[in-house]
Write a protein that holds these residues in place. Structure first.
Motif, PDB file in Angstrom:
ATOM      1  N   LEU A 256      43.714  18.535  75.667  1.00  0.00           N
ATOM      2  CA  LEU A 256      42.601  18.847  75.110  1.00  0.00           C
ATOM      3  C   LEU A 256      42.239  18.109  74.270  1.00  0.00           C
ATOM      4  O   LEU A 256      40.584  17.620  73.825  1.00  0.00           O
ATOM      5  CB  LEU A 256      42.334  19.759  75.882  1.00  0.00           C
TER       6      LEU A 256
ATOM      7  N   PRO B 212      35.177  30.193  90.382  1.00  0.00           N
ATOM      8  CA  PRO B 212      36.151  29.182  90.098  1.00  0.00           C
ATOM      9  C   PRO B 212      36.268  29.117  87.972  1.00  0.00           C
ATOM     10  O   PRO B 212      37.805  29.147  87.761  1.00  0.00           O
ATOM     11  CB  PRO B 212      36.546  28.026  90.372  1.00  0.00           C
ATOM     12  N   LEU B 213      35.216  29.226  88.243  1.00  0.00           N
ATOM     13  CA  LEU B 213      35.228  28.844  86.078  1.00  0.00           C
ATOM     14  C   LEU B 213      34.911  30.089  85.636  1.00  0.00           C
ATOM     15  O   LEU B 213      35.404  30.388  84.370  1.00  0.00           O
ATOM     16  CB  LEU B 213      34.287  28.472  85.889  1.00  0.00           C
ATOM     17  N   HIS B 214      35.538  31.695  86.327  1.00  0.00           N
ATOM     18  CA  HIS B 214      35.086  32.945  85.868  1.00  0.00           C
ATOM     19  C   HIS B 214      36.923  33.408  86.403  1.00  0.00           C
ATOM     20  O   HIS B 214      37.849  32.669  85.962  1.00  0.00           O
ATOM     21  CB  HIS B 214      33.767  33.719  86.169  1.00  0.00           C
TER      22      HIS B 214
ATOM     23  N   ASN C 228      43.088  31.134  78.171  1.00  0.00           N
ATOM     24  CA  ASN C 228      42.774  31.865  78.484  1.00  0.00           C
ATOM     25  C   ASN C 228      43.284  33.061  79.217  1.00  0.00           C
ATOM     26  O   ASN C 228      44.673  32.665  79.136  1.00  0.00           O
ATOM     27  CB  ASN C 228      41.023  32.234  78.725  1.00  0.00           C
TER      28      ASN C 228
ATOM     29  N   LYS D 255      36.948  16.597  75.164  1.00  0.00           N
ATOM     30  CA  LYS D 255      35.637  17.257  75.404  1.00  0.00           C
ATOM     31  C   LYS D 255      35.388  19.003  75.073  1.00  0.00           C
ATOM     32  O   LYS D 255      34.871  19.679  74.146  1.00  0.00           O
ATOM     33  CB  LYS D 255      35.564  16.838  76.781  1.00  0.00           C
TER      34      LYS D 255
ATOM     35  N   PHE E 181      42.136  41.265  89.285  1.00  0.00           N
ATOM     36  CA  PHE E 181      40.603  41.349  87.921  1.00  0.00           C
ATOM     37  C   PHE E 181      39.500  41.761  88.232  1.00  0.00           C
ATOM     38  O   PHE E 181      39.081  43.005  87.950  1.00  0.00           O
ATOM     39  CB  PHE E 181      40.804  39.537  87.821  1.00  0.00           C
TER      40      PHE E 181
ATOM     41  N   LEU F 176      42.878  15.888  84.548  1.00  0.00           N
ATOM     42  CA  LEU F 176      41.958  15.893  83.972  1.00  0.00           C
ATOM     43  C   LEU F 176      40.649  14.130  84.142  1.00  0.00           C
ATOM     44  O   LEU F 176      39.907  13.875  84.875  1.00  0.00           O
ATOM     45  CB  LEU F 176      41.450  15.508  82.412  1.00  0.00           C
TER      46      LEU F 176
ATOM     47  N   GLN G 163      39.056  16.871  86.607  1.00  0.00           N
ATOM     48  CA  GLN G 163      38.788  18.791  87.342  1.00  0.00           C
ATOM     49  C   GLN G 163      39.299  19.547  85.916  1.00  0.00           C
ATOM     50  O   GLN G 163      39.887  18.634  84.692  1.00  0.00           O
ATOM     51  CB  GLN G 163      40.300  18.850  87.891  1.00  0.00           C
ATOM     52  N   VAL G 164      39.071  20.707  86.032  1.00  0.00           N
ATOM     53  CA  VAL G 164      39.512  20.840  84.478  1.00  0.00           C
ATOM     54  C   VAL G 164      40.721  21.637  84.392  1.00  0.00           C
ATOM     55  O   VAL G 164      41.224  21.919  85.754  1.00  0.00           O
ATOM     56  CB  VAL G 164      38.224  22.482  84.282  1.00  0.00           C
ATOM     57  N   VAL G 165      41.050  21.488  83.470  1.00  0.00           N
ATOM     58  CA  VAL G 165      42.851  22.451  83.120  1.00  0.00           C
ATOM     59  C   VAL G 165      42.575  23.885  83.609  1.00  0.00           C
ATOM     60  O   VAL G 165      42.090  24.228  82.978  1.00  0.00           O
ATOM     61  CB  VAL G 165      43.679  22.441  82.433  1.00  0.00           C
TER      62      VAL G 165
ATOM     63  N   ALA H  47      34.236  29.727  76.779  1.00  0.00           N
ATOM     64  CA  ALA H  47      32.527  29.135  76.680  1.00  0.00           C
ATOM     65  C   ALA H  47      32.599  30.287  75.153  1.00  0.00           C
ATOM     66  O   ALA H  47      31.409  29.546  74.323  1.00  0.00           O
ATOM     67  CB  ALA H  47      30.957  30.600  77.429  1.00  0.00           C
TER      68      ALA H  47
ATOM     69  N   GLY I 139      42.305  27.756  83.562  1.00  0.00           N
ATOM     70  CA  GLY I 139      43.396  29.361  82.514  1.00  0.00           C
ATOM     71  C   GLY I 139      43.215  28.704  81.114  1.00  0.00           C
ATOM     72  O   GLY I 139      43.813  28.932  80.170  1.00  0.00           O
ATOM     73  N   TYR I 140      42.700  26.701  80.651  1.00  0.00           N
ATOM     74  CA  TYR I 140      42.108  26.797  78.811  1.00  0.00           C
ATOM     75  C   TYR I 140      40.680  27.165  79.217  1.00  0.00           C
ATOM     76  O   TYR I 140      40.217  26.390  80.342  1.00  0.00           O
ATOM     77  CB  TYR I 140      42.552  25.572  78.791  1.00  0.00           C
ATOM     78  N   GLY I 141      40.400  27.344  77.672  1.00  0.00           N
ATOM     79  CA  GLY I 141      39.127  26.599  77.193  1.00  0.00           C
ATOM     80  C   GLY I 141      38.619  28.318  77.311  1.00  0.00           C
ATOM     81  O   GLY I 141      38.649  29.067  77.638  1.00  0.00           O
TER      82      GLY I 141
ATOM     83  N   ASP J 129      43.803  33.941  81.908  1.00  0.00           N
ATOM     84  CA  ASP J 129      43.527  33.616  83.403  1.00  0.00           C
ATOM     85  C   ASP J 129      45.228  33.020  83.797  1.00  0.00           C
ATOM     86  O   ASP J 129      45.325  32.568  84.667  1.00  0.00           O
ATOM     87  CB  ASP J 129      42.877  33.268  84.160  1.00  0.00           C
TER      88      ASP J 129
HETATM   89  N1  NMX Z   1      40.140  21.204  81.019  1.00  0.00           N
HETATM   90  C1  NMX Z   1      39.168  20.524  81.201  1.00  0.00           C
HETATM   91  N2  NMX Z   1      37.696  20.296  80.651  1.00  0.00           N
HETATM   92  C2  NMX Z   1      37.454  21.751  79.904  1.00  0.00           C
HETATM   93  C3  NMX Z   1      37.789  22.711  79.916  1.00  0.00           C
HETATM   94  C4  NMX Z   1      38.868  21.937  80.108  1.00  0.00           C
HETATM   95  N3  NMX Z   1      40.053  24.062  80.686  1.00  0.00           N
HETATM   96  N4  NMX Z   1      37.260  23.268  79.926  1.00  0.00           N
HETATM   97  C5  NMX Z   1      35.994  22.545  79.030  1.00  0.00           C
HETATM   98  N5  NMX Z   1      35.955  21.599  79.576  1.00  0.00           N
HETATM   99  C6  NMX Z   1      34.963  20.367  79.990  1.00  0.00           C
HETATM  100  C7  NMX Z   1      33.780  20.689  80.337  1.00  0.00           C
HETATM  101  O1  NMX Z   1      34.059  21.244  81.817  1.00  0.00           O
HETATM  102  C8  NMX Z   1      32.517  20.874  79.488  1.00  0.00           C
HETATM  103  O2  NMX Z   1      32.753  18.945  80.139  1.00  0.00           O
HETATM  104  P1  NMX Z   1      31.559  18.240  80.560  1.00  0.00           P
HETATM  105  O3  NMX Z   1      30.873  18.235  79.364  1.00  0.00           O
HETATM  106  O4  NMX Z   1      31.985  16.839  81.599  1.00  0.00           O
HETATM  107  O5  NMX Z   1      30.307  19.625  81.731  1.00  0.00           O
HETATM  108  C9  NMX Z   1      32.758  19.925  78.631  1.00  0.00           C
HETATM  109  O6  NMX Z   1      34.468  20.240  78.099  1.00  0.00           O
HETATM  110  C10 NMX Z   1      32.769  21.138  77.509  1.00  0.00           C
HETATM  111  O7  NMX Z   1      32.885  22.859  77.449  1.00  0.00           O
HETATM  112  P2  NMX Z   1      32.798  23.783  76.802  1.00  0.00           P
HETATM  113  O8  NMX Z   1      31.914  23.581  75.666  1.00  0.00           O
HETATM  114  O9  NMX Z   1      34.430  23.687  75.739  1.00  0.00           O
HETATM  115  O10 NMX Z   1      32.753  24.741  77.509  1.00  0.00           O
HETATM  116  P3  NMX Z   1      32.169  25.393  78.278  1.00  0.00           P
HETATM  117  O11 NMX Z   1      31.280  26.997  77.443  1.00  0.00           O
HETATM  118  O12 NMX Z   1      30.999  25.261  78.997  1.00  0.00           O
HETATM  119  O13 NMX Z   1      32.785  25.710  79.831  1.00  0.00           O
HETATM  120  C11 NMX Z   1      34.704  27.192  80.727  1.00  0.00           C
HETATM  121  C12 NMX Z   1      34.079  27.829  79.349  1.00  0.00           C
HETATM  122  C13 NMX Z   1      35.556  28.602  80.583  1.00  0.00           C
HETATM  123  C14 NMX Z   1      34.179  27.301  82.086  1.00  0.00           C
HETATM  124  C15 NMX Z   1      35.954  26.074  80.810  1.00  0.00           C
HETATM  125  O14 NMX Z   1      36.474  26.224  79.641  1.00  0.00           O
HETATM  126  C16 NMX Z   1      36.449  25.731  81.831  1.00  0.00           C
HETATM  127  O15 NMX Z   1      36.366  25.622  83.021  1.00  0.00           O
HETATM  128  N6  NMX Z   1      37.921  26.403  81.390  1.00  0.00           N
HETATM  129  C17 NMX Z   1      38.660  26.114  83.261  1.00  0.00           C
HETATM  130  C18 NMX Z   1      38.082  26.873  83.875  1.00  0.00           C
HETATM  131  C19 NMX Z   1      39.291  28.923  83.254  1.00  0.00           C
HETATM  132  O16 NMX Z   1      39.721  28.556  82.736  1.00  0.00           O
HETATM  133  N7  NMX Z   1      37.731  29.450  83.765  1.00  0.00           N
HETATM  134  C20 NMX Z   1      38.038  30.607  83.430  1.00  0.00           C
HETATM  135  C21 NMX Z   1      37.756  31.664  81.626  1.00  0.00           C
HETATM  136  C22 NMX Z   1      38.151  33.302  81.579  1.00  0.00           C
HETATM  137  N8  NMX Z   1      37.251  33.706  82.645  1.00  0.00           N
HETATM  138  O17 NMX Z   1      38.784  35.060  83.503  1.00  0.00           O
HETATM  139  O18 NMX Z   1      36.113  33.890  82.956  1.00  0.00           O
END
Ligand code: NMX
Ligand code: MLT
Length: 435
Positions: A359, A270-272, A371, A364, A395, A307, A311-313, A319, A315-317, A373
């Motif tokens: 956000l 789910p994070l990818h 992104n 955080k 995908f 939040l 849970q994460v939102v 790496a 499609g947002y955020g 997704d």
């Molecule tokens: N909603 C809520 N919290 C978030 C989100 C979000 N969309 N994005 C990051 N954070 C949190 C993250 O969980 C972390 O919390 P904690 O310190 O409690 O562990 C904190 O912010 C710092 O994370 P980041 O350094 O900004 O992000 P990271 O590089 O670790 O992770 C993702 C990147 C993509 C995994 C993360 O942004 C996320 O979980 N996004 C939502 C899931 C998503 O859309 N994934 C698809 C990515 C694209 N794809 O196709 O692969």
């Protein structure tokens, strides 16, 4: 005009020379220090891999062999009557670094259509899966099973010279890409009760055939969407979970089928890649809770509740990315052109307007922007492909282009087994205690 394999054979010797020269000149240069936090922090920013097909800039987004998405949209050949790039051309670009001619792209379409059939036992394997098994699990099972006919595994067992590895890797990669629509279509029809799979049309391009296998071949806009979708999801440099997994497993000289099925299992998280399913589940639940024409206030409250629920939102955020993903923009432009009044698209646009500030306020996420997704599901839903549990399979069809292009080059360049160094917390503590 040379075929892809002929052109590749021409490019390998000078590329080997170039890599040799780059290593001779820069091999001992340093990227800078590695800090302990990077080991605990998912290796963010750690320079670790060579990946030829694409490089990701945090602010600008992806470039495929140096070209942005708008540039490839302009430069790659189109289907007659179409305006989106053909993903066949993107594969050619990923492998060679060159823009193919329309004739070369048509050659790839024909070759993939000719290779699309899957063995009977793989058909049976898919048919025996319960419809309750996630489509991604079925997909990865079927791709693993294709290794039965791997040219690479067979050649290796017969003692092939390592200089020749790239040839059977190329053949397996072409077979893999060619067979993915057949597998994906069969899974879709089985799981969602959509009847028998039609035959592959040898005259049609890859995306048209995929659309047709899914039951949308008559819808020109959907076929165009597939062309765009398969092009933009194909590659996102080497460090993402699916690409890196495919490369890692391939480094053990596992053939492209089992390397790619491993990649698919990473994409299924789910994070990818599964985030495209998660986005639609989240939006649908939001609509059920606050209605279809909700106010900004109601949407904000829903986002905050997500939040606060830990849970994460979806499609947002990101790496690496620190701005809106250009793949999101490309899909938004497609929506503005083809479905500007779609209610769900309007919600996606409303969420885009509101989520980044939330956000940022939550403080955080390092990247508050959407992104890829965040936008793909709403486009599929618009045309009637509203089975969100299936989205990551599409995908996965696309990501094979990037992963196999690199597997071919890894074998051509003699890439070694991947084996980085790991440490225990105790070892780190001892190492740095008095430093
Ligand atoms: N909603 C809520 N919290 C978030 C989100 C979000 N969309 N994005 C990051 N954070 C949190 C993250 O969980 C972390 O919390 P904690 O310190 O409690 O562990 C904190 O912010 C710092 O994370 P980041 O350094 O900004 O992000 P990271 O590089 O670790 O992770 C993702 C990147 C993509 C995994 C993360 O942004 C996320 O979980 N996004 C939502 C899931 C998503 O859309 N994934 C698809 C990515 C694209 N794809 O196709 O692969
Ligand atoms: C991808 O397309 O692989 C995702 O955006 C994730 C990533 O790049 O890490």
């Amino acid at each position: 005009q040379p075929t892809l394999k002929e052109r590749l054979a021409e490019l390998i010797p000078p590329t080997l020379e170039r890599v040799k020269a780059v290593r001779a000149e820069h091999g001992k240069k340093s990227f800078g220090p590695v800090i302990v936090d990077q080991l605990y922090g998912g290796m963010r920013g750690l320079p670790a891999l060579i990946w030829e097909g694409s490089v990701l800039d945090p602010d600008e987004g992806i470039r495929f062999r140096g070209k942005t998405i708008p540039e490839i949209q302009a430069a790659l050949p189109k289907a007659p009557g179409g305006s989106e790039p053909l993903p066949e051309g993107l594969f050619w670009l990923l492998v060679t670094g060159e823009i193919p001619t329309a004739e070369q792209v048509a050659g790839l379409s024909a070759e993939w259509a000719a290779r699309a059939a899957i063995p009977e036992f793989v058909e049976e394997l898919i048919d025996r899966c319960p419809p309750t098994l996630h489509p991604m699990s079925q997909f990865s099972l079927a791709v693993t099973a294709l290794n039965h006919d791997s040219a690479f595994a067979k050649a290796y067992a017969q003692g092939i010279n390592k200089k020749e590895y790239w040839g059977p890797t190329f053949e397996d990669s072409m077979d893999l890409i060619a067979k993915l629509p057949t597998i994906a279509g069969r899974i879709y029809r089985n799981v969602y009760g959509k009847g028998k799979l039609p035959a592959i049309d040898l005259q049609k391009d890859y995306s048209h055939n995929l659309a047709n296998l899914l039951g949308f071949g008559e819808n020109h806009a959907f076929v165009e969407l597939m062309r765009l979708y398969l092009t933009i999801h194909s590659d996102h440099e080497g460090g993402n979970v699916s690409a890196h997994t495919g490369k890692l497993v391939g480094s053990a000289l596992s053939d492209p089928f089992i390397s790619y099925s491993a990649a698919l299992n990473g994409l299924a998280g789910p994070l990818h890649g599964l985030a495209n399913q998660e986005v639609l589940v989240w939006l649908t639940k939001m609509q059920a809770k606050i209605g279809t024409d909700a106010t900004d206030e109601a949407v904000k409250e829903y986002v905050w509740a997500t939040l606060k629920g830990g849970q994460v939102v979806p499609g947002y955020g990101h790496a690496v990315l620190r701005k809106t993903d250009p793949r999101y923009i490309a899909q938004r432009e497609f929506a503005l052109k083809h479905l500007p009044d779609d209610k769900l698209f309007k919600l996606v646009a409303q969420v885009y307007k509101l989520v980044p500030d939330i956000l940022l306020e939550a403080g955080k996420a390092k990247n508050p922007w959407p992104n890829v997704d965040a936008h793909s599901g709403v486009l599929l839903t618009h045309y009637g492909l509203d089975q969100m549990g299936y989205y990551t399979v599409l995908f996965g069809v696309s990501r094979a282009f990037g992963v196999t292009a690199q597997l071919i080059w890894d074998r051509a360049l003699g890439a070694p087994l991947e084996r980085p160094k790991s440490y225990s917390t105790e070892a780190i503590d001892k190492m740095f205690k008095n430093k």
